[in-house]
Design a protein around this motif. Structure first.
Motif, PDB file in Angstrom:
ATOM      1  N   UNK A   1     -16.666  16.106  10.232  1.00  0.00           N
ATOM      2  CA  UNK A   1     -16.797  17.449   9.662  1.00  0.00           C
ATOM      3  C   UNK A   1     -15.404  18.000   9.397  1.00  0.00           C
ATOM      4  N   UNK A   2     -15.367  19.031   8.580  1.00  0.00           N
ATOM      5  CA  UNK A   2     -14.090  19.726   8.362  1.00  0.00           C
ATOM      6  C   UNK A   2     -14.375  21.102   7.800  1.00  0.00           C
ATOM      7  N   UNK A   3     -13.432  21.979   7.986  1.00  0.00           N
ATOM      8  CA  UNK A   3     -13.405  23.239   7.257  1.00  0.00           C
ATOM      9  C   UNK A   3     -12.068  23.249   6.548  1.00  0.00           C
ATOM     10  N   UNK A   4     -12.028  23.591   5.256  1.00  0.00           N
ATOM     11  CA  UNK A   4     -10.770  23.438   4.523  1.00  0.00           C
ATOM     12  C   UNK A   4      -9.610  24.188   5.177  1.00  0.00           C
ATOM     13  N   UNK A   5      -8.551  23.473   5.468  1.00  0.00           N
ATOM     14  CA  UNK A   5      -7.325  24.107   5.970  1.00  0.00           C
ATOM     15  C   UNK A   5      -6.159  23.143   5.729  1.00  0.00           C
ATOM     16  N   UNK A   6      -5.087  23.698   5.223  1.00  0.00           N
ATOM     17  CA  UNK A   6      -3.866  22.925   4.996  1.00  0.00           C
ATOM     18  C   UNK A   6      -3.149  22.738   6.327  1.00  0.00           C
ATOM     19  N   UNK A   7      -2.589  21.598   6.615  1.00  0.00           N
ATOM     20  CA  UNK A   7      -2.505  20.390   5.784  1.00  0.00           C
ATOM     21  C   UNK A   7      -3.480  19.290   6.207  1.00  0.00           C
ATOM     22  N   UNK A   8      -4.696  19.678   6.564  1.00  0.00           N
ATOM     23  CA  UNK A   8      -5.632  18.657   7.050  1.00  0.00           C
ATOM     24  C   UNK A   8      -6.647  18.234   5.990  1.00  0.00           C
ATOM     25  N   UNK A   9      -6.835  19.068   4.984  1.00  0.00           N
ATOM     26  CA  UNK A   9      -7.973  18.857   4.077  1.00  0.00           C
ATOM     27  C   UNK A   9      -7.946  17.499   3.382  1.00  0.00           C
ATOM     28  N   UNK A  10      -6.744  17.036   3.026  1.00  0.00           N
ATOM     29  CA  UNK A  10      -6.678  15.773   2.296  1.00  0.00           C
ATOM     30  C   UNK A  10      -7.160  14.595   3.139  1.00  0.00           C
ATOM     31  N   UNK A  11      -7.071  14.722   4.459  1.00  0.00           N
ATOM     32  CA  UNK A  11      -7.624  13.658   5.308  1.00  0.00           C
ATOM     33  C   UNK A  11      -9.143  13.617   5.144  1.00  0.00           C
ATOM     34  N   UNK A  12      -9.765  14.784   5.274  1.00  0.00           N
ATOM     35  CA  UNK A  12     -11.225  14.840   5.130  1.00  0.00           C
ATOM     36  C   UNK A  12     -11.660  14.383   3.736  1.00  0.00           C
ATOM     37  N   UNK A  13     -10.869  14.772   2.729  1.00  0.00           N
ATOM     38  CA  UNK A  13     -11.152  14.348   1.354  1.00  0.00           C
ATOM     39  C   UNK A  13     -11.206  12.828   1.259  1.00  0.00           C
TER      40      UNK A  13
ATOM     41  N   UNK B   1       0.839  -1.193   0.000  1.00  0.00           N
ATOM     42  CA  UNK B   1       0.000   0.000   0.000  1.00  0.00           C
ATOM     43  C   UNK B   1       0.874   1.243   0.000  1.00  0.00           C
ATOM     44  N   UNK B   2       0.486   2.224  -0.805  1.00  0.00           N
ATOM     45  CA  UNK B   2       1.164   3.515  -0.810  1.00  0.00           C
ATOM     46  C   UNK B   2       0.193   4.526  -0.221  1.00  0.00           C
ATOM     47  N   UNK B   3       0.558   5.086   0.906  1.00  0.00           N
ATOM     48  CA  UNK B   3      -0.392   5.994   1.547  1.00  0.00           C
ATOM     49  C   UNK B   3       0.325   7.170   2.179  1.00  0.00           C
ATOM     50  N   UNK B   4      -0.318   8.318   2.101  1.00  0.00           N
ATOM     51  CA  UNK B   4       0.190   9.493   2.814  1.00  0.00           C
ATOM     52  C   UNK B   4      -0.331   9.453   4.242  1.00  0.00           C
ATOM     53  N   UNK B   5       0.202  10.327   5.083  1.00  0.00           N
ATOM     54  CA  UNK B   5      -0.282  10.416   6.457  1.00  0.00           C
ATOM     55  C   UNK B   5      -1.746  10.816   6.500  1.00  0.00           C
ATOM     56  N   UNK B   6      -2.120  11.762   5.631  1.00  0.00           N
ATOM     57  CA  UNK B   6      -3.531  12.147   5.540  1.00  0.00           C
ATOM     58  C   UNK B   6      -4.392  10.929   5.212  1.00  0.00           C
ATOM     59  N   UNK B   7      -3.925  10.149   4.224  1.00  0.00           N
ATOM     60  CA  UNK B   7      -4.686   8.953   3.818  1.00  0.00           C
ATOM     61  C   UNK B   7      -4.832   7.979   4.976  1.00  0.00           C
ATOM     62  N   UNK B   8      -3.723   7.748   5.659  1.00  0.00           N
ATOM     63  CA  UNK B   8      -3.713   6.646   6.631  1.00  0.00           C
ATOM     64  C   UNK B   8      -4.601   6.978   7.833  1.00  0.00           C
ATOM     65  N   UNK B   9      -4.654   8.252   8.212  1.00  0.00           N
ATOM     66  CA  UNK B   9      -5.536   8.644   9.317  1.00  0.00           C
ATOM     67  C   UNK B   9      -6.998   8.486   8.884  1.00  0.00           C
ATOM     68  N   UNK B  10      -7.279   8.896   7.648  1.00  0.00           N
ATOM     69  CA  UNK B  10      -8.641   8.710   7.126  1.00  0.00           C
ATOM     70  C   UNK B  10      -9.003   7.227   7.133  1.00  0.00           C
ATOM     71  N   UNK B  11      -8.060   6.391   6.714  1.00  0.00           N
ATOM     72  CA  UNK B  11      -8.313   4.948   6.701  1.00  0.00           C
ATOM     73  C   UNK B  11      -8.596   4.432   8.112  1.00  0.00           C
ATOM     74  N   UNK B  12      -7.779   4.866   9.051  1.00  0.00           N
ATOM     75  CA  UNK B  12      -7.975   4.433  10.436  1.00  0.00           C
ATOM     76  C   UNK B  12      -9.364   4.799  10.926  1.00  0.00           C
TER      77      UNK B  12
ATOM     78  N   UNK C   1     -11.609  10.612   3.655  1.00  0.00           N
ATOM     79  CA  UNK C   1     -12.777  10.066   4.358  1.00  0.00           C
ATOM     80  C   UNK C   1     -13.999  10.217   3.457  1.00  0.00           C
ATOM     81  N   UNK C   2     -14.110  11.389   2.839  1.00  0.00           N
ATOM     82  CA  UNK C   2     -15.264  11.656   1.982  1.00  0.00           C
ATOM     83  C   UNK C   2     -15.304  10.684   0.797  1.00  0.00           C
ATOM     84  N   UNK C   3     -14.130  10.418   0.233  1.00  0.00           N
ATOM     85  CA  UNK C   3     -14.088   9.457  -0.877  1.00  0.00           C
ATOM     86  C   UNK C   3     -14.597   8.089  -0.431  1.00  0.00           C
ATOM     87  N   UNK C   4     -14.453   7.814   0.854  1.00  0.00           N
ATOM     88  CA  UNK C   4     -14.841   6.498   1.380  1.00  0.00           C
ATOM     89  C   UNK C   4     -16.030   6.582   2.331  1.00  0.00           C
ATOM     90  N   UNK C   5     -16.889   7.584   2.111  1.00  0.00           N
ATOM     91  CA  UNK C   5     -18.023   7.777   3.015  1.00  0.00           C
ATOM     92  C   UNK C   5     -19.120   6.732   2.807  1.00  0.00           C
TER      93      UNK C   5
END
Lengths: 632, 103, 306
Positions: free
Chosen positions: A259-271, A238-249, A273-277
């Motif tokens: 929930x989220x409000x867009x802010x770097x460098x957290x947005x990709x985590x919410x993204x 698996x190739x995963x970023x830190x944002x990805x892996x937290x979302x996976x967890x 999660x959203x992809x896998x909602x």
């Protein structure tokens, strides 16, 4: 043994991301472990960005400077990374860019132009050509790729429209570079296939471009000796970023509301999660509500409401957003509502440098919220820890009906690592929801006084009940009575003690390395792997150090830490902030003063090479404070 | 000293895409670009009979590919007088967002 | 079981000043709930901070007393986590339109099926009568050392612009009419706001009961008044008249339902479209017992076979 680092730089939007992804895939295909991070400006288009990677047949822990290869896709990259290539490395640049001068590059930082002028002025000016001369003098091999001519060749050799071919400049650069490092064309092609396989129109010209670049290098610099394959060929990885892996967890761990409000460098985590909602699990769908809030105030208050109504809820943010969440964190403590906040630290104060690294929010996390508001603060050291911590934080929040802050940072967020299936084993993991009460009686007391300080928690919608941010009695009814008040404060205190006693010490801190070592490094968060990697090099040069990693900063493992540190002759704090925030906490809780410091405050990741250098300076030369400054 | 009106001269001694009104250089790699006349990408040194010399005359925004910035007519003329490469606009790949980081 | 209004009253002492409009609103809420026969176990009252936000302790329900200005996001979280619950927000004009103004706007945009009751007296009572966001400019109440130099927000226009699909205004001491408005708001499918004008006898000595009684009248006095909008076309036709009535606030102050949009879908309906099954297994009720699956199974886009 293979252990190689490289940098691919270019303009933001100019193909750096897919270049990095192709390189990682090619190297994984070749059987190596890889780690790679993205460094970039807070910009949409045109500012300099780069991918920094390392591949090895050992665990790929941390990034290292200098690198064995710089691939500069434009003049700015060639000039920016002139100091980053090692004496034995390759410096791949656009041969047509030799005359370009730093003074004429609009996107380049003024200070960098000045530094380049100082360094290259004696050679006649801050041009790419002079940068190449400097690199060559230091022993590296410059490789000037005639990008335009090669691009024309690609155009001649494929029927693809030039628009598609124009996008292969990045691949030509990386292919030339990887080939020079001993990665054969078939692995480069494999990387390209893995990245672009689903898009035949893109795949074809990229394969041709890679071949043209490799052929050019071979024709002009000779056939390169191939590296032996790495030990991990033929595996599913698996190739995963830190944002990805937290979302996976979070998704795996039963998150139901984010929930989220867009802010770097957290947005990709919410993204992610959203992809896998709405994921398919054994034929049925598990849904997660993911909602973009109007601000961080709403983001955190929404999860308070959702959690009170029975959701397993979290939000993710960075320092500025976390500042806005403070009052709600205090409410979560008072109203005893389980929430998880992933706090992705970045370089502050204030807006600071939104896209760069920092570890400056430890004390902010610990002390967030007014009025005696202890909370669990967990700092993950790497991707694997972050995955499990994402699940554990959800568990702890619900078990203890408390806010939990999951402390992460930009470096982890943007760093991609390679993981094996066994590393993310969830079969032994439990989902814990604490004293969740699904059938409360009519006399239900939301804040029932209990010995462990934890009351049975019924979700809203079962029986009439009160959830209150005001001081309250057992029923949640507002009260200012001194006896009620004391009873509730003492309940919260007992709960805090329960938390401290329930979380195992081995979760809270980890001593890595020789327990009898004279020198101990202390740190928290993403510096872990740089330090571990540095320890190997230090051991090789005869300096025996161990490393005390603080994973849970609140409740602070004071006793265990004291016991470990009492045995150490020299304690060195390693942190990316100037207030020595971990040392501050350690001293507050144990009285132990940390006299030596390695400080990283240039908003770049901590590299293992500079940890080695700094510890040597402290141990051998008696330095007390070393500021390490690597990174472009 | 060059004045802001001296731009009426030809921008390039030699007719090629790089000095053609119809041609938009790639925002990051201006050796290639997009021809709005033929609706396809070309190298900057290509030529076709549809060539129209780019002049900085019309009141509009121009693209300075040296500075990677949009300029007014006057600014464009000034940049050109300093040897910068001026175009009608720039070409951005439609899927460029895949390459951009959150910032 | 048919409930009476008294069934919604708690034992808590209602700690408002005599003559406070809050009493009227609270009683209208009790009566609306009783007539709708809403099960207190399935009712959630969410309050912010301020005199009126204390209503949460006085209504028999699931109640959350939150922090200043944040009742709407907390309530939104509750509703989205468990859409079968009836959610009502109670708060003052300062809480909902001042410190919480951004959330007030966002709720309209989302059209979550819940009701916001604005206890609108133009002053911050608990902190001794500072000007609220609905206090008209240049008014000098006895609590203010100088006349109010900040203009007022029009809650109805703001709600309309934000996208609320039910907008009404009532008066605190017209119990029956107010009860009907709150009832209609709760029954409405979507984000509903009831702006309730009320005197603050302690701090607002200008907008008194007499002041209001002289000015208020009901839109329904005009038998042709029909605030219901069933299509975008109908909205276009009726909007000018609706806006005209919303802007009337001087010698005459209209009360009643200004606007009700029956075609706009709610956020819950949008979520159900996006994720069929959401409504039957929402975040607050979805069983969570063990880890979902191995990440290599769930996140195949991140897995490479080399």
């Amino acid at each position: 043994m293979t252990d190689v680092s490289l940098i691919i730089g270019g303009p933001q939007g100019g193909g750096i991301e897919s270049a990095g992804q192709v390189v990682i895939r090619a190297l994984v295909a070749k059987g190596f472990n890889v780690i790679g991070t993205r460094e970039y400006h807070s910009n949409i288009m045109g500012a300099h960005s780069y991918f920094h990677l390392r591949f090895t047949d050992k665990p790929a822990r941390a990034l290292r400077l200098p690198v064995e290869l710089v691939v500069a896709l434009d003049a700015e990259s060639a000039l920016t990374h002139v100091w980053d290539v090692s004496g034995k490395g390759f410096f791949v640049y656009d041969a047509d860019s030799k005359d370009q001068d730093a003074g004429r590059i609009a996107s380049m930082e003024l200070s960098l132009k000045k530094r380049l002028k100082e360094t290259l002025g004696p050679k006649g000016g801050a041009t790419v050509g002079n940068a190449v001369r400097l690199v060559e003098e230091r022993g590296a091999t410059p490789i000037g790729l005639p990008l335009k001519a090669l691009l024309k060749k690609v155009s001649d050799e494929t029927a693809s429209p030039l628009a598609a071919i124009a996008k292969t400049i990045n691949v030509m650069g990386l292919a030339a570079g990887l080939y020079l490092l001993g990665i054969e064309y078939n692995y480069i092609a494999k990387g390209i296939e893995l990245q672009f396989g689903g898009r035949p129109k893109v795949l074809k010209p990229n394969l041709v471009a890679a071949k043209v670049a490799v052929d050019y290098v071979e024709a002009n610099y000779g056939k390169q000796r191939a590296l032996p394959d790495g030990p991990h060929k033929g595996r599913r990885r698996m190739l995963a970023s830190g944002n990805d892996i937290v979302a996976m967890g979070k998704v795996v761990g039963g998150l139901t509301f984010q929930t989220f409000y867009p802010i770097t460098p957290s947005s990709d985590e919410a993204f992610y999660v959203e992809e896998n909602m709405y994921v398919d699990v054994n034929g049925s769908k598990a849904s997660i509500v993911v909602l973009q809030a109007e601000d961080e105030l709403a983001a955190v208050n929404m999860i308070l409401g959702a959690a009170a109504a029975g959701a397993r809820a979290s939000t993710s943010t960075s320092g500025p957003g976390f500042s806005l969440m403070n009052e709600a964190i205090s409410m979560a403590v008072m109203a005893e509502i389980p929430i998880v906040i992933s706090l992705w630290m970045r370089a502050g104060p204030s807006t600071g440098i939104a896209t760069r690294q920092g570890q400056q929010d430890l004390l902010h996390a610990i002390f967030a919220g007014h009025g005696d508001t202890p909370k669990i603060v967990v700092a993950s050291g790497d991707h694997r820890e972050a995955f499990y911590d994402a699940i554990k934080t959800l568990n702890w929040a619900e078990e203890f009906q408390t806010p939990v802050i999951h402390l992460l940072d930009k470096y982890l967020a943007a760093t991609i690592t390679v993981l094996d299936e066994w590393e993310l084993d969830v079969s032994k993991l439990e989902i814990k929801r604490g004293k969740r009460e699904e059938a409360p009686g009519n006399d239900y007391k939301r804040y029932e006084i209990t010995e462990d300080g934890i009351s049975p928690m019924a979700p809203l919608g079962k029986v009439p009940m009160l959830v209150s941010s005001l001081e309250h009695d057992e029923y949640g009814m507002v009260t200012e009575d001194p006896v009620d008040r004391e009873e509730m404060v003492m309940k919260r205190l007992r709960k805090w003690r329960t938390i401290a006693n329930s979380i195992p010490e081995e979760e809270k801190l980890v001593l890595h390395g020789d327990p009898d070592a004279r020198v101990t490094l202390i740190s928290f968060g993403s510096t872990k792997q740089a330090i571990l990697s540095a320890m190997e090099d230090l051991a090789a040069s005869g300096i025996d150090v161990n490393f005390l990693q603080f994973r849970i900063l609140s409740p602070f493992p004071a006793e265990t830490a004291s016991k470990i540190l009492e045995r150490s002759e020299k304690i060195i704090g390693v942190e990316a902030n100037f207030q020595d925030q971990l040392s501050f906490l350690l001293r507050a809780h144990t009285g132990i003063y940390v006299p030596y410091r390695v400080r990283k405050v240039n908003a770049r990741p901590l590299y293992d090479s500079e940890v080695v250098h700094a510890v040597e300076k402290i141990v051998k030369e008696g330095a007390r404070e070393v500021v390490v400054s690597s990174g472009a | 000293m060059t004045t802001a009106t001296s731009h009426l001269a030809r921008l390039s001694p030699r007719a090629s895409c790089a000095s053609c009104w119809n041609w938009l250089p790639h925002v990051h790699y201006p050796i290639v670009g997009y021809c709005t006349l033929w609706a396809e990408a070309t190298f900057d040194d290509y030529y076709c009979p549809g060539y129209v010399l780019l002049e900085i005359k019309t009141e509009r925004l121009y693209w300075c590919s040296t500075c990677r910035i949009k300029l007014t007519r006057e600014e464009a003329a000034l940049h050109w007088s300093h040897g910068h490469r001026i175009f009608r606009s720039a070409y951005v790949e439609p899927d460029v967002k895949e390459e951009i980081y959150e910032g | 079981m048919v409930r009476k209004w008294i069934d919604y009253k708690t034992e808590a002492w209602v700690q408002w000043c005599p003559g406070c409009g809050d009493f009227g609103i609270l009683n209208a809420i009790y009566r609306a709930l009783a007539e709708l026969d809403i099960d207190p176990s399935k009712l959630v009252i969410v309050g912010g901070i301020g005199c009126s936000s204390r209503s949460v302790y006085y209504i028999k329900a699931n109640a959350i007393h939150t922090i200043h200005g944040r009742a709407i996001p907390v309530a939104s979280g509750v509703k989205l986590a468990n859409p079968e619950l009836t959610v009502v927000v109670t708060g003052g004009d300062g809480d909902l339109l001042g410190i919480g103004g951004g959330h007030f706007v966002a709720l309209g945009r989302r059209n979550i099926d819940m009701t916001v009751v604005v206890y609108d007296n133009g002053v911050y009572g608990l902190t001794k009568g500072q000007a609220g966001p609905t206090l008209p400019v240049w008014l000098k109440t006895k609590a203010l050392p100088h006349p109010n130099i900040q203009g007022s927000v029009n809650p109805l226009l703001l709600a309309f612009a934000a996208g609320y699909t039910f907008i009404a205004r009532g008066y605190a001491f017209h119990l029956n009419q107010l009860k009907d408005l709150i009832k209609a708001a709760i029954q409405h499918r979507g984000a509903a706001v009831v702006d309730v004008l009320q005197p603050c006898p302690t701090y607002n000595d200008i907008m008194t009961n007499e002041w209001y009684e002289k000015r208020i009248y009901y839109l329904s006095e005009d038998s042709s008044w029909d605030p219901v909008v069933r299509s975008p076309q109908e909205l276009k036709e009726k909007a000018p008249k609706i806006l005209e009535k919303m802007m009337e606030f001087e010698d005459r102050i209209p009360l009643g339902i200004f606007y009700q949009n029956t075609y706009m879908e709610t956020l819950e309906e949008r979520l159900e479209k996006l994720m069929p099954g959401y409504l039957s297994s929402p975040p607050g009720r979805r069983p969570v017992t063990k880890p979902l699956a191995h990440p290599f199974e769930l996140f195949k886009d991140k897995v490479v076979q080399v």
